[in-house]
Scaffold this active site. Structure first.
Site, PDB file in Angstrom:
ATOM      1  N   HIS A  19       0.836  -1.198   0.000  1.00  0.00           N
ATOM      2  CA  HIS A  19       0.000   0.000   0.000  1.00  0.00           C
ATOM      3  C   HIS A  19       0.871   1.246   0.000  1.00  0.00           C
ATOM      4  CE1 HIS A  19       0.736   0.588   4.274  1.00  0.00           C
ATOM      5  NE2 HIS A  19       0.120  -0.527   4.626  1.00  0.00           N
ATOM      6  N   HIS A  22       3.823   1.541   2.354  1.00  0.00           N
ATOM      7  CA  HIS A  22       5.029   0.805   1.962  1.00  0.00           C
ATOM      8  C   HIS A  22       5.742   1.537   0.812  1.00  0.00           C
ATOM      9  CE1 HIS A  22       2.291  -2.754   3.176  1.00  0.00           C
ATOM     10  NE2 HIS A  22       3.087  -2.496   4.206  1.00  0.00           N
ATOM     11  N   CYS A 127       0.933  -8.278  21.508  1.00  0.00           N
ATOM     12  CA  CYS A 127       0.135  -7.786  20.365  1.00  0.00           C
ATOM     13  C   CYS A 127       0.629  -8.502  19.126  1.00  0.00           C
ATOM     14  CB  CYS A 127       0.274  -6.277  20.184  1.00  0.00           C
ATOM     15  SG  CYS A 127      -0.461  -5.741  18.612  1.00  0.00           S
ATOM     16  N   CYS A 130       1.822  -6.163  16.232  1.00  0.00           N
ATOM     17  CA  CYS A 130       3.184  -5.613  16.429  1.00  0.00           C
ATOM     18  C   CYS A 130       4.213  -6.725  16.544  1.00  0.00           C
ATOM     19  CB  CYS A 130       3.300  -4.814  17.720  1.00  0.00           C
ATOM     20  SG  CYS A 130       2.315  -3.351  17.830  1.00  0.00           S
ATOM     21  N   CYS A 145      -3.543  -2.539  22.517  1.00  0.00           N
ATOM     22  CA  CYS A 145      -2.215  -2.183  22.015  1.00  0.00           C
ATOM     23  C   CYS A 145      -2.182  -0.691  21.699  1.00  0.00           C
ATOM     24  CB  CYS A 145      -1.915  -2.993  20.762  1.00  0.00           C
ATOM     25  SG  CYS A 145      -0.659  -2.246  19.737  1.00  0.00           S
ATOM     26  N   HIS A 148      -2.033  -0.446  17.606  1.00  0.00           N
ATOM     27  CA  HIS A 148      -3.144  -0.999  16.802  1.00  0.00           C
ATOM     28  C   HIS A 148      -4.504  -0.871  17.472  1.00  0.00           C
ATOM     29  CE1 HIS A 148       0.432  -2.849  15.012  1.00  0.00           C
ATOM     30  NE2 HIS A 148      -0.256  -2.734  13.900  1.00  0.00           N
ATOM     31  N   LYS A 295      -3.043   6.257  10.388  1.00  0.00           N
ATOM     32  CA  LYS A 295      -2.051   5.446   9.684  1.00  0.00           C
ATOM     33  C   LYS A 295      -2.808   4.436   8.824  1.00  0.00           C
ATOM     34  CE  LYS A 295       1.919   2.440  10.407  1.00  0.00           C
ATOM     35  NZ  LYS A 295       1.874   1.024  10.700  1.00  0.00           N
ATOM     36  N   LYS A 298      -4.409  -2.324   7.142  1.00  0.00           N
ATOM     37  CA  LYS A 298      -5.495  -3.225   6.806  1.00  0.00           C
ATOM     38  C   LYS A 298      -6.569  -3.139   7.892  1.00  0.00           C
ATOM     39  CE  LYS A 298      -5.941  -7.873   5.124  1.00  0.00           C
ATOM     40  NZ  LYS A 298      -5.356  -9.197   5.112  1.00  0.00           N
TER      41      LYS A 298
END
Ligand code: MSP
Length: 500
Positions: A19, A22, A127, A130, A145, A148, A295, A298
């Site tokens: 995505h 990246h 997590c 992570c 977390c 996330h 951020k 997914k």
């Protein structure tokens, strides 16, 4: 001897398709790699995929595939995305490759032999996203977390531990002896803060998981995914398989995101010191490219596919946006309006317009033959300061500043043409002089902008009648004023960046 410049991106988890997040780091790395090639350095640019661990295992389970099948399907999608974005990586490592497994085992063994890996029992909250344990103080309310915002899992198992707690002084000494190793500086301070705050041993093995690399001395344990993943930076260049090659390239410079500072700037140099290997040559830490303030991930469901964007603004239009529109180190916000705005203002109206008006006037007033520049051109100073600013920007890993400096020459050249209005003048020496200057400025721009816009700059290079490849030019000499030969054909061609 040319000096080696070994640059890496993080290796990306294959639980999701590539995505924008990246692409962000990979494009910055690519532009840096291209810049250092122009400087005549011997560049090795590495990227790859992180394929082991619980997160991938769970994603494969959910897809009804074995982890190997699953990763074999996703990893090529990263390779394909990078190919389409014009990424010039010299290697692509997958952590499921044999060369990697051999090297990881050698690294584990080296730390174990040094006495820095020991068996212990671990109980804690983990997590999976992570792949990291958290203490109660670090978790948000309801055991969520902090990154996330999802529930952690409780694990209790016999683990081998890396004795990170023994490395506080060694790490602080090392960083004190290598000031500026982490850029930007405020990110370096974050890393130092983590070290000064006290270091907890971290677990380097799991028995509850199959999908990983077995510890060489106790194969019912597999290596913790971060230990495995970090090692890619050395295994890819021969650690464990080709010592001579390893020594030729190591140490690397790492590009990372702000969320993985702890792993890269604390765990990793400690692991290397333990194994008797020199720590990295440097780290550049980027912020996140946010979408709607979040951020991209997914889990958040706000994933932007970079390949959709290149249909709209082209590969170079997209690369330029990513590089020019954010300040590296800080978060940036991706917006479609921003993408189109940059495209129209900097690419269509500035660079595209400059080439088009130069080619038009040369066609009409110079019979399509580009004249030579003046040695004492009024643009020479703008060109010299563009080179300096561009070089400083890339050296400091501040792509937006590098491009701002390059674009200052484009703007100066457009202003110079507007002041002289060669399109209104009669053909002759005066027009030739102005157009020679503008062509020389374009030649320098084509070189300086080529790390960001590789294919566009090659087109500019060819249209102004220059032979060979812009990527074969060598700085700083190639940026010195006066090399445009004159007497070569200039071609107008289609607009470089049709307005949106
Ligand atoms: N696999 C680990 C890294 C191991 S490196 C030895 C990992 N992978 S990741 O795919 O989740 O993220 C890789 C990098 O991409 C991280 O540095 C992360 O910061 C970056 N990005 C992921 N999403 C991002 C954005 N939306 N914006 C910018 N970069 C972000 O972590």
């Amino acid at each position: 001897m040319t000096s080696p410049y070994y640059l890496t991106t993080p290796i990306y988890y294959v639980n999701a398709k590539p995505h924008l997040g990246h692409a962000y780091t990979t494009i910055i790395g690519d532009a840096l790699a291209r810049w250092h090639r122009l400087l005549g350095e011997d560049v090795h640019y590495l990227t790859g995929t992180d394929e082991h661990g619980l997160k991938i295992q769970q994603a494969a389970d959910a897809a009804g595939k074995t982890p190997q099948q699953f990763t074999d399907e996703i990893a090529p999608q990263f390779q394909e995305a990078w190919r389409r974005l014009g990424i010039s990586n010299d290697d692509f490592i997958r952590t499921t490759e044999a060369r990697h497994k051999v090297g990881v085992q050698q690294l584990l063994q080296a730390c174990y032999d040094a006495g820095d890996i020991e068996l212990d029992v671990y109980a804690g909250k983990y997590c999976v996203a992570c792949e990291e344990y958290y203490s109660d103080e670090e978790l948000l309310e309801g055991d969520l977390c902090p990154i996330h915002k999802r529930t952690v899992e409780y694990f209790e198992e016999e683990n081998y531990f890396f004795r990170l707690s023994r490395f506080q002084d060694r790490l602080l000494d090392w960083y004190a002896a290598h000031p500026g190793a982490i850029v930007p500086e405020f990110r370096g301070n974050e890393a130092l803060g983590l070290i000064r705050g006290g270091l907890r041993d971290f677990s380097v093995s799991r028995t509850s998981l199959q999908w990983g690399i077995p510890l060489p001395w106790d194969p019912k344990h597999v290596a913790y995914v971060w230990f495995d993943a970090l090692a890619n930076y050395i295994t890819a260049v021969g650690y464990g398989t080709d010592q001579e090659r390893f020594e030729q390239w190591w140490p690397a410079r790492h590009l990372i995101g702000k969320d993985i500072i702890r792993h890269h700037c604390v765990y990793w140099p400690a692991m290397l010191l333990s194994a008797g290997i020199e720590p990295p040559a440097g780290w550049a830490v980027g912020g996140w490219l946010l979408v709607g303030g979040e951020k991209m991930s997914k889990t958040s469901g706000n994933v932007v596919n970079p390949l959709d964007l290149i249909d709209d603004v082209g590969v170079d239009g997209f690369r330029y946006y990513v590089l020019a529109d954010t300040t590296y180190g800080h978060d940036g916000d991706f917006t479609y309006e921003g993408l189109i705005g940059r495209y129209n203002s900097d690419l269509a109206n500035n660079l595209g317009n400059l080439l088009s008006r130069v080619a038009t006037v040369v066609g009409k007033k110079c019979d399509g033959v580009g004249p030579a520049p003046r040695t004492d051109s009024p643009l020479a100073e703008a060109a010299a300061s563009a080179w300096e600013g561009t070089a400083t920007g890339w050296a400091e890993v501040q792509p937006n500043r590098a491009l701002e400096a390059t674009w200052s020459l484009i703007r100066a050249t457009n202003a110079y043409l507007e002041a002289n209005e060669p399109w209104k003048a009669e053909p002759g020496a005066e027009v030739d002089a102005v157009m020679g200057d503008a062509l020389e400025a374009l030649r320098i721009v084509a070189i300086l902008a080529s790390p960001a816009l590789p294919s566009t700059c090659q087109t500019v290079w060819e249209r102004i009648g220059l032979p060979g490849r812009v990527s074969d030019q060598r700085l700083p000499d190639a940026a010195a004023w006066g090399a445009y030969p004159g007497g070569v054909s200039v071609v107008k061609g289609d607009p470089l960046f049709p307005r949106k």
